[in-house]
Motif scaffolding. Structure first.
Motif, PDB file in Angstrom:
ATOM      1  N   TYR A 490      -5.126   2.117 -19.833  1.00  0.00           N
ATOM      2  CA  TYR A 490      -4.244   2.803 -20.782  1.00  0.00           C
ATOM      3  C   TYR A 490      -3.258   1.793 -21.354  1.00  0.00           C
ATOM      4  CZ  TYR A 490      -1.424   2.880 -16.511  1.00  0.00           C
ATOM      5  OH  TYR A 490      -0.769   2.522 -15.365  1.00  0.00           O
ATOM      6  N   HIS A 491      -2.831   2.022 -22.601  1.00  0.00           N
ATOM      7  CA  HIS A 491      -1.939   1.043 -23.229  1.00  0.00           C
ATOM      8  C   HIS A 491      -0.482   1.440 -23.024  1.00  0.00           C
ATOM      9  CE1 HIS A 491      -2.045   4.015 -26.443  1.00  0.00           C
ATOM     10  NE2 HIS A 491      -3.327   3.830 -26.562  1.00  0.00           N
ATOM     11  N   ASP A 492       0.085   0.949 -21.937  1.00  0.00           N
ATOM     12  CA  ASP A 492       1.495   1.154 -21.621  1.00  0.00           C
ATOM     13  C   ASP A 492       1.992  -0.133 -20.982  1.00  0.00           C
ATOM     14  OD1 ASP A 492       3.932   1.765 -20.356  1.00  0.00           O
ATOM     15  OD2 ASP A 492       3.436   3.885 -20.293  1.00  0.00           O
ATOM     16  N   THR A 493       2.606  -0.983 -21.798  1.00  0.00           N
ATOM     17  CA  THR A 493       2.980  -2.323 -21.326  1.00  0.00           C
ATOM     18  C   THR A 493       3.948  -2.307 -20.140  1.00  0.00           C
ATOM     19  OG1 THR A 493       2.571  -3.261 -23.510  1.00  0.00           O
ATOM     20  CG2 THR A 493       3.960  -4.540 -22.027  1.00  0.00           C
ATOM     21  N   PRO A 494       5.030  -1.479 -20.153  1.00  0.00           N
ATOM     22  CA  PRO A 494       5.918  -1.466 -18.983  1.00  0.00           C
ATOM     23  C   PRO A 494       5.191  -1.122 -17.684  1.00  0.00           C
ATOM     24  CG  PRO A 494       6.979  -0.357 -20.824  1.00  0.00           C
ATOM     25  CD  PRO A 494       5.563  -0.613 -21.238  1.00  0.00           C
ATOM     26  N   SER A 495       4.300  -0.125 -17.740  1.00  0.00           N
ATOM     27  CA  SER A 495       3.546   0.255 -16.549  1.00  0.00           C
ATOM     28  C   SER A 495       2.590  -0.865 -16.140  1.00  0.00           C
ATOM     29  CB  SER A 495       2.768   1.545 -16.808  1.00  0.00           C
ATOM     30  OG  SER A 495       1.953   1.853 -15.706  1.00  0.00           O
ATOM     31  N   ALA A 496       1.939  -1.500 -17.133  1.00  0.00           N
ATOM     32  CA  ALA A 496       1.021  -2.598 -16.836  1.00  0.00           C
ATOM     33  C   ALA A 496       1.752  -3.752 -16.159  1.00  0.00           C
ATOM     34  CB  ALA A 496       0.346  -3.074 -18.122  1.00  0.00           C
ATOM     35  N   LEU A 497       2.962  -4.056 -16.633  1.00  0.00           N
ATOM     36  CA  LEU A 497       3.751  -5.132 -16.016  1.00  0.00           C
ATOM     37  C   LEU A 497       4.123  -4.795 -14.580  1.00  0.00           C
ATOM     38  CD1 LEU A 497       6.087  -6.002 -19.024  1.00  0.00           C
ATOM     39  CD2 LEU A 497       4.266  -7.431 -18.096  1.00  0.00           C
ATOM     40  N   LYS A 498       4.403  -3.510 -14.325  1.00  0.00           N
ATOM     41  CA  LYS A 498       4.729  -3.085 -12.972  1.00  0.00           C
ATOM     42  C   LYS A 498       3.517  -3.259 -12.048  1.00  0.00           C
ATOM     43  CE  LYS A 498       7.144   0.694 -12.673  1.00  0.00           C
ATOM     44  NZ  LYS A 498       7.528   2.129 -12.612  1.00  0.00           N
ATOM     45  N   ILE A 499       2.330  -2.867 -12.536  1.00  0.00           N
ATOM     46  CA  ILE A 499       1.108  -3.012 -11.739  1.00  0.00           C
ATOM     47  C   ILE A 499       0.797  -4.484 -11.504  1.00  0.00           C
ATOM     48  CG2 ILE A 499      -1.386  -2.595 -11.719  1.00  0.00           C
ATOM     49  CD1 ILE A 499      -0.828  -0.034 -13.332  1.00  0.00           C
ATOM     50  N   LEU A 500       0.960  -5.300 -12.537  1.00  0.00           N
ATOM     51  CA  LEU A 500       0.700  -6.741 -12.390  1.00  0.00           C
ATOM     52  C   LEU A 500       1.629  -7.368 -11.357  1.00  0.00           C
ATOM     53  CD1 LEU A 500       0.179  -7.678 -16.146  1.00  0.00           C
ATOM     54  CD2 LEU A 500      -1.530  -7.893 -14.332  1.00  0.00           C
ATOM     55  N   ASP A 501       2.875  -6.923 -11.338  1.00  0.00           N
ATOM     56  CA  ASP A 501       3.822  -7.437 -10.350  1.00  0.00           C
ATOM     57  C   ASP A 501       3.388  -7.066  -8.927  1.00  0.00           C
ATOM     58  OD1 ASP A 501       6.486  -8.645  -9.679  1.00  0.00           O
ATOM     59  OD2 ASP A 501       6.865  -6.623  -8.940  1.00  0.00           O
ATOM     60  N   LEU A 502       2.906  -5.827  -8.764  1.00  0.00           N
ATOM     61  CA  LEU A 502       2.430  -5.399  -7.440  1.00  0.00           C
ATOM     62  C   LEU A 502       1.210  -6.206  -7.011  1.00  0.00           C
ATOM     63  CD1 LEU A 502       2.751  -1.512  -7.833  1.00  0.00           C
ATOM     64  CD2 LEU A 502       4.221  -3.010  -6.484  1.00  0.00           C
ATOM     65  N   VAL A 503       0.277  -6.433  -7.941  1.00  0.00           N
ATOM     66  CA  VAL A 503      -0.923  -7.210  -7.624  1.00  0.00           C
ATOM     67  C   VAL A 503      -0.555  -8.648  -7.309  1.00  0.00           C
ATOM     68  CG1 VAL A 503      -3.100  -8.091  -8.554  1.00  0.00           C
ATOM     69  CG2 VAL A 503      -2.448  -5.719  -8.978  1.00  0.00           C
ATOM     70  N   ARG A 504       0.360  -9.217  -8.069  1.00  0.00           N
ATOM     71  CA  ARG A 504       0.763 -10.617  -7.863  1.00  0.00           C
ATOM     72  C   ARG A 504       1.383 -10.816  -6.484  1.00  0.00           C
ATOM     73  NH1 ARG A 504       4.496 -12.483 -12.414  1.00  0.00           N
ATOM     74  NH2 ARG A 504       5.860 -10.959 -11.433  1.00  0.00           N
TER      75      ARG A 504
END
Length: 667
Positions: A490-504
């Protein structure tokens, strides 16, 4: 004294500054408008002088706000949520208003007991004030819930139901409050006349108005002039607002009716697009003027009253909404979240308060304290959202249990799955991806927050579970540590950044593919650890170009090559393929492939730059470099190599083998 132009420029500069600061802080713009209004107002820096001219402009902000609300009035949606709207929403507004009346009566009685007669408000003022305090902020709550992906959650649907009824409740309050301002002996007559006028006007407009509106807009559209269409929108909106004011009602009521009439035509979506700039700009001016009305001296002099009027309504609305949500069937945790999210004051409260002040229902001495308490409650809302999970866990042990059950459900589905793909979001893109993965016999597990979609997809045999992909517990339960890839569909940049931070932080070697609307956020997402970012606009333009080239006679083979070259330039991972056991045919050995090389803790290449490796000399190019911290960087000769870095190389098999040997060579 400043001219009207200077005042307008001052307002615009203040609005721009406030919105920029709120965007940087990820807060709703409405808070910025209020803050700069307070700052430049006559009771603070006093740089705005006489604001009557721009305040007149700001009245149009209320008109366009009500027009947009009328435009969004959706009968099918109303019917589908009627239990929440007319059950939970109606009871919340009525009981909050009633509580204000009862509370005022008790306060008046208590003051009378101590010999202070005449202290307190009349019941008419209490009704107006109660109606204003019953409102919650649609703009702030929807923005914060959207950022947290909670619009489709159980508490999100209840919050939206209450907000929808509050929007509807403004209409009768706009009729009621002016009538309440009449003298006591003329009050009943004024109420009766106002109701008759409103009923007659609504009947005339809604019975024949929709037909006339459709005919008129069709006539305008046939002229094929955007300017004429926009001018007619302004004419219809302001014309109906003028008619209702002429009938002794409010401007806002006419604007709401105009929106409702257009909502039933096929021009609704075009109108929303054209009217939005007027609505947003003028509404911003309105909130600046609201902030300017705050008298800091009066607020400081009455700070105990301001504090009480901030805390008590917030606590009361929280307790009331929580109790009502429980009565209407919500689980304890859901009810508490619903109460927390609706506890603040709202933008419609300012509209009703301005009308009550204009009609003499609110003493001037109370205007600043009431405004200050409403603004403070709205400023507290982002903090309440931030700590909502902790508050719910503290107040409801059963919510912890429900979350545990949800995590157990996800883990149960993923427990026997490994080397799978985690799909975050199961909308159209997520479902199409799942179908392709099934065809390739690759296991997947999808997380989605829409309970209806999850139920239907799970019943159809899809591997989808209810869960918030932006929460660590959900990702861990979905087998993040065992997965081969994670896709944010889904295209939601704030949420994507949050998920990327968790994965990182918890699975740094897991590749992540992110979907976006365009390429404006590509660098932010890659910097946050995205392995690849897929912009819809670029993919759409490539498909458009391929069809256009084919239709004008370009050979299909050349079309495919041109499109592939563009994709190779855009996506590093499409510049080849990763080698597999079935790729050693004579034909495949002549094509470029990809190879991932992770640098060991001790090696000759560590501490040296990428350029010093001279990989192009052996016929190999570097597609991307992934740090051990999971940050993905574009190739640059000046990059220093470190242990744990993963280089994605592109080239033919023999040069790739030489490059790998060179990179892994020990000291």
């Amino acid at each position: 004294m400043a001219s009207s132009l200077e005042l307008t420029l001052l307002y615009l500069v203040a609005a721009v500054g406030g919105v920029v600061l709120c965007r940087l802080s990820r807060l709703p713009p409405i808070l910025g408008y209020l803050a700069v209004g307070i700052l430049i107002g006559p009771h603070a820096m006093a740089v705005s002088g006489d604001s009557a001219g721009v305040a007149h402009l700001a009245e149009f902000g209320i008109v366009f706000l009500m027009f947009v609300i009328g435009l969004e009035f959706n009968l099918p949606k109303l019917r589908s949520m009627k239990k929440l709207v007319f059950g939970l929403g109606l009871s919340q507004v009525v009981l909050t208003t009633l509580a204000a009346v009862v509370g005022n009566a008790l306060l008046t009685w208590a003051f009378a007991l101590v010999g202070r007669h005449g202290v307190g408000l009349g019941w008419q003022s209490a009704v107006a004030l109660g109606g204003a305090l019953a409102m919650s902020s649609t703009a702030i709550v929807v923005k914060l819930m959207a950022d947290r992906l909670e619009l489709e959650s159980e508490h999100g649907r209840r919050v939206m139901g209450v907000l929808l009824f509050q929007d509807l409740a403004v209409v009768p309050l706009l009729v009621l409050i002016p009538a309440l301002g009449s003298s006591p002996e003329a009050l009943l007559g004024a109420l009766a006349i106002a109701m008759v006028k409103a009923a007659a006007l609504l009947t005339v407009l809604l019975v024949g108005g929709q037909r006339v509106m459709r005919w008129w807009l069709t006539l305008v559209v046939r002229r094929k002039s955007e300017e004429l269409f926009v001018l007619n929108l302004l004419l219809v909106t302001l014309g109906l607002a003028w008619l209702t004011e002429l009938a002794g009602l409010s401007l806002a009521l006419g604007a709401f009716i105009a929106g409702m009439l257009i909502a039933e035509t096929e021009f609704k979506h075009q109108v929303e697009t054209d009217i939005r700039p007027f609505h947003d700009v003028l509404l911003g001016l309105f909130f600046i003027t609201v902030g300017m009305k705050l008298d800091a001296g009066s607020v400081l002099a009455n700070w105990p009253l301001v504090l009480a009027m901030t805390v008590l309504p917030v606590l009361f609305k929280f307790a009331l909404v929580t109790a009502l949500a429980r009565v209407w069937g919500a689980a304890p945790g859901t009810a508490i979240r619903t109460g927390l999210y609706l506890a603040q004051a709202g933008e419609f409260g300012f509209v009703l308060l301005a009308l009550a002040t204009e009609r003499g229902l609110l003493p001037e001495s109370l205007q600043s304290p009431v405004l200050a308490s409403m603004v403070l409650s709205m400023l507290l809302t982002p903090i309440i959202f931030m700590y909502s999970n902790r508050i719910v866990m503290r107040l409801s042990s059963s919510d912890w249990l429900l979350q545990s059950v949800a995590m157990t459900t996800i883990a149960k589905r993923a427990i026997n799955t490994e080397a799978h793909v985690i799909i975050c979001g199961f909308g159209r893109s997520g479902q199409n991806l799942a179908r392709l993965l099934e065809l390739a016999k690759i296991p997947y597990i999808a997380l989605d927050l829409d309970p209806d979609r999850v139920r239907q997809a799970a019943a159809a045999g899809q591997s989808v579970v209810f869960g918030d992909a932006a929460r660590l517990q959900s990702l861990v339960a979905a087998g993040m540590a065992r997965a081969n890839a994670l896709v944010i569909s889904y295209h939601d940049t704030p949420s994507a950044l949050k998920i990327l931070d968790l994965v990182r932080n918890h699975a740094p070697k897991l590749p992540v593919i992110v979907r976006t609307i365009d390429d404006s956020d590509i660098e932010r997402l890659r910097g946050a650890g995205a392995t690849e970012v897929v912009p819809e606009a670029i993919e759409g333009s490539l498909m458009l170009a391929s069809h256009a080239l084919a239709l004008v006679g370009v050979p299909m083979r050349r079309v495919l090559r041109l499109v592939q070259d563009q994709r190779n330039a855009r996506y590093g991972l499409l510049r080849g393929y990763f080698h597999g056991a079935d790729d050693d045919t004579a034909d495949e050995l002549q094509h470029a492939r990809l190879l991932s090389v992770t640098l060991p803790p001790e090696g000759a290449s560590l501490g040296r730059t990428l350029g010093e490796q001279a990989l192009p000399d052996v016929g190999v190019s570097v597609v991307s470099l992934r740090r051990a911290s999971s940050a993905v960087l574009q190739p640059d000769d000046s990059l220093l190599l470190a242990a744990g870095d993963t280089l994605v190389l592109s080239g033919l098999p023999e040069p790739l083998a030489l490059a790998e040997e060179k990179l892994l060579r020990s000291n």
